[in-house]
Design an enzyme around this catalytic site. Structure first.
Site, PDB file in Angstrom:
ATOM      1  N   ASP A 187      15.199  38.608  32.065  1.00 41.71           N
ATOM      2  CA  ASP A 187      14.168  39.640  31.973  1.00 41.71           C
ATOM      3  C   ASP A 187      14.001  40.463  33.254  1.00 41.71           C
ATOM      4  O   ASP A 187      14.026  41.717  33.394  1.00 41.71           O
ATOM      5  CB  ASP A 187      12.637  38.998  31.474  1.00 41.71           C
ATOM      6  CG  ASP A 187      11.570  39.881  31.517  1.00 41.71           C
ATOM      7  OD1 ASP A 187      11.815  40.935  30.860  1.00 41.71           O
ATOM      8  OD2 ASP A 187      10.617  39.591  32.084  1.00 41.71           O
ATOM      9  N   ASP A 216      15.553  44.748  34.097  1.00 41.92           N
ATOM     10  CA  ASP A 216      14.692  46.031  34.634  1.00 41.92           C
ATOM     11  C   ASP A 216      15.198  46.644  35.724  1.00 41.92           C
ATOM     12  O   ASP A 216      15.247  47.770  35.891  1.00 41.92           O
ATOM     13  CB  ASP A 216      13.205  45.519  34.869  1.00 41.92           C
ATOM     14  CG  ASP A 216      12.291  45.725  33.763  1.00 41.92           C
ATOM     15  OD1 ASP A 216      12.884  45.386  32.654  1.00 41.92           O
ATOM     16  OD2 ASP A 216      11.214  45.841  33.922  1.00 41.92           O
ATOM     17  N   ASP A 245      18.252  35.485  43.263  1.00 41.18           N
ATOM     18  CA  ASP A 245      17.696  36.347  44.370  1.00 41.18           C
ATOM     19  C   ASP A 245      18.741  37.204  45.084  1.00 41.18           C
ATOM     20  O   ASP A 245      18.911  38.412  45.190  1.00 41.18           O
ATOM     21  CB  ASP A 245      16.964  35.513  45.436  1.00 41.18           C
ATOM     22  CG  ASP A 245      17.754  34.309  45.910  1.00 41.18           C
ATOM     23  OD1 ASP A 245      18.678  33.929  45.230  1.00 41.18           O
ATOM     24  OD2 ASP A 245      17.139  33.706  46.936  1.00 41.18           O
ATOM     25  N   TYR A 302       9.594  30.882  28.035  1.00 44.29           N
ATOM     26  CA  TYR A 302       9.391  31.592  26.996  1.00 44.29           C
ATOM     27  C   TYR A 302       8.821  30.734  25.690  1.00 44.29           C
ATOM     28  O   TYR A 302       8.224  31.389  24.807  1.00 44.29           O
ATOM     29  CB  TYR A 302      10.349  32.741  26.683  1.00 44.29           C
ATOM     30  CG  TYR A 302      10.062  33.728  27.631  1.00 44.29           C
ATOM     31  CD1 TYR A 302      11.004  33.753  28.542  1.00 44.29           C
ATOM     32  CD2 TYR A 302       9.764  35.006  26.847  1.00 44.29           C
ATOM     33  CE1 TYR A 302      10.873  34.867  29.265  1.00 44.29           C
ATOM     34  CE2 TYR A 302       9.759  36.242  27.765  1.00 44.29           C
ATOM     35  CZ  TYR A 302      10.407  36.174  29.201  1.00 44.29           C
ATOM     36  OH  TYR A 302      10.229  37.139  29.716  1.00 44.29           O
ATOM     37  N   LYS A 352      19.380  29.426  39.629  1.00 41.25           N
ATOM     38  CA  LYS A 352      18.435  29.140  40.605  1.00 41.25           C
ATOM     39  C   LYS A 352      18.590  27.711  40.905  1.00 41.25           C
ATOM     40  O   LYS A 352      17.642  27.006  41.111  1.00 41.25           O
ATOM     41  CB  LYS A 352      16.954  29.794  40.526  1.00 41.25           C
ATOM     42  CG  LYS A 352      16.285  29.719  41.898  1.00 41.25           C
ATOM     43  CD  LYS A 352      16.482  30.585  43.026  1.00 41.25           C
ATOM     44  CE  LYS A 352      15.843  30.294  44.238  1.00 41.25           C
ATOM     45  NZ  LYS A 352      16.476  30.972  45.416  1.00 41.25           N
TER      46      LYS A 352
END
Ligand code: IPM
Ligand code: MG
Length: 357
Positions: free
Chosen positions: A246, A250, A222, A138, A190
């Site tokens: 992010d 969701d 994951d 970002y 990750k």
């Protein structure tokens, strides 16, 4: 004299203005009940303002916003403007410019019937994500070389600093301690594929040594998505870098009943912080009075909790819980109940709600 809070309000685009309108009504009502004052100051930034003036978020306005006690933001994003232009110019500008390094995203299921997962209850879905909010992809570091040619190269760097990683991990450990639920902090990364995330692995271990009462757990992003759907009850507090945070939040929003439910706080402890629903501007529903304002009302709740009006925050939380459990607000999906009617219900119920001690 009762306390008074200056709130900078950016309604933004799409459904932003209508959900913020209901959020502010609830704020005004709860302030009257609990005996404090909230003084909203509206800032016009967003797509319409940009189209009319070419201004995104001018420096003097940024400074003025910084001088408030808190910021309430609706949603930013409009199909008439190049993708990302306003998102970066307004949301990211505030997150980076005010150094709001924690993006706090609770995932709380208010009522079993709202959950798309079979047989999962409010006890099973009650977790908080601490998303790092000032680094990662970002920062916008990178660029495009030989644009539009066959030799085009596009690079965007994933940045992690020791300071940035450490402060957000420390915040998450403190939160796990304060919540006192499972006394566990899950770190999601990750590092098996992104070797730069070794910094997260080491920092988590080192900071964790200062919190012997908090168990440390780890999952790759994951796998964490898979566990969220399979066993949400395993989650309590999780800390995660910006982009993965992010995405997984969701997923969290859906597990708690939909984007209409999910609120967030962009926080720098002790400094002016910003609160927003995590849904976007949903342009196709703009002005139709069909979007749920519950996420914005929950953002107002987080804002009040942050500024120290904890009774008012508990009152909003208990009211939303009651209205959703009894299906007076039948669901959080678009069109289930009009935006203004939802606000009416919440405002009317606030006073009657028993506030937990
Ligand atoms: C969010 C949003 C933003 C983000 C967008 C609008 C830039 O998706 O707050 O989750 O990616 O952080
Ligand atoms: Mg998002």
């Amino acid at each position: 004299m009762s306390k008074s809070y200056a709130i900078a309000v950016i309604e933004g685009d799409g459904i932003g203005p209508e959900v913020v309108r209901e959020g502010l009504r609830v704020l005004e009502r709860v302030a009257a009940i609990e005996g404090f004052q909230a003084k909203p100051t509206r800032f016009p930034f967003g797509a319409n303002h940009y189209l009319a003036t070419q201004e995104v978020l001018p420096d003097p306005a940024f400074e003025e916003i910084r001088g408030h006690d808190a910021i309430l933001l609706g949603a930013i994003g409009d199909p008439r403007i190049p993708v990302g232009h306003l998102e970066f110019g307004i949301i990211a500008r505030l997150r980076f410019g005010l150094d709001l390094y924690v993006n706090l995203r609770p995932v709380k299921l208010y009522a079993e019937h709202l959950c798309p997962l079979k047989d999962k209850t409010p006890e099973d879905v009650d977790m908080v994500f601490v998303r790092e909010n000032t680094e990662d992809v970002y920062t916008g570091l990178g660029g495009i070389f030989k644009k539009g040619t066959a030799d085009e190269v596009a690079i965007q760097e994933m940045i992690f600093t020791r300071k940035g990683t450490e402060r957000v991990i420390r915040y998450a450990f403190d939160l796990a301690r304060k919540r006192g639920k499972q006394k566990k902090l899950l770190m999601i990364d990750k590092a098996n594929a992104i070797r730069a995330m070794d910094l997260w692995t080491r920092t988590f271990e080192e900071v964790g040594a200062d919190y012997p009462d908090i168990a440390r757990d780890h999952a790759y992003i994951d796998a964490a998505c898979m566990w969220m759907v399979k066993n949400p009850e395993w989650f309590d507090v999780a800390v995660v870098a910006n982009m993965f945070g992010d995405i997984i939040t969701d997923l969290g929003a859906m597990v708690q009943g939909g984007m209409g439910a999910a609120a967030s706080g962009n926080i720098h402890p002790g400094q002016v912080s910003m609160f927003e629903p995590i849904h976007g501007s949903a342009p196709k529903y703009a002005g139709k009075n069909v979007s749920s304002p519950v996420a914005t009302i929950a953002a107002v709740q987080m804002m009040l909790d942050y500024v120290g009006e904890t009774r008012a925050a508990s009152r909003i939380d208990a009211t939303l819980g009651e209205l959703l459990r009894t299906k007076q607000i039948p669901s959080l999906t678009t069109g289930a109940l009009a935006t203004d009617a939802t606000g009416d219900l919440v405002c009317a119920a606030l006073e009657k709600t028993a506030v937990p001690a």
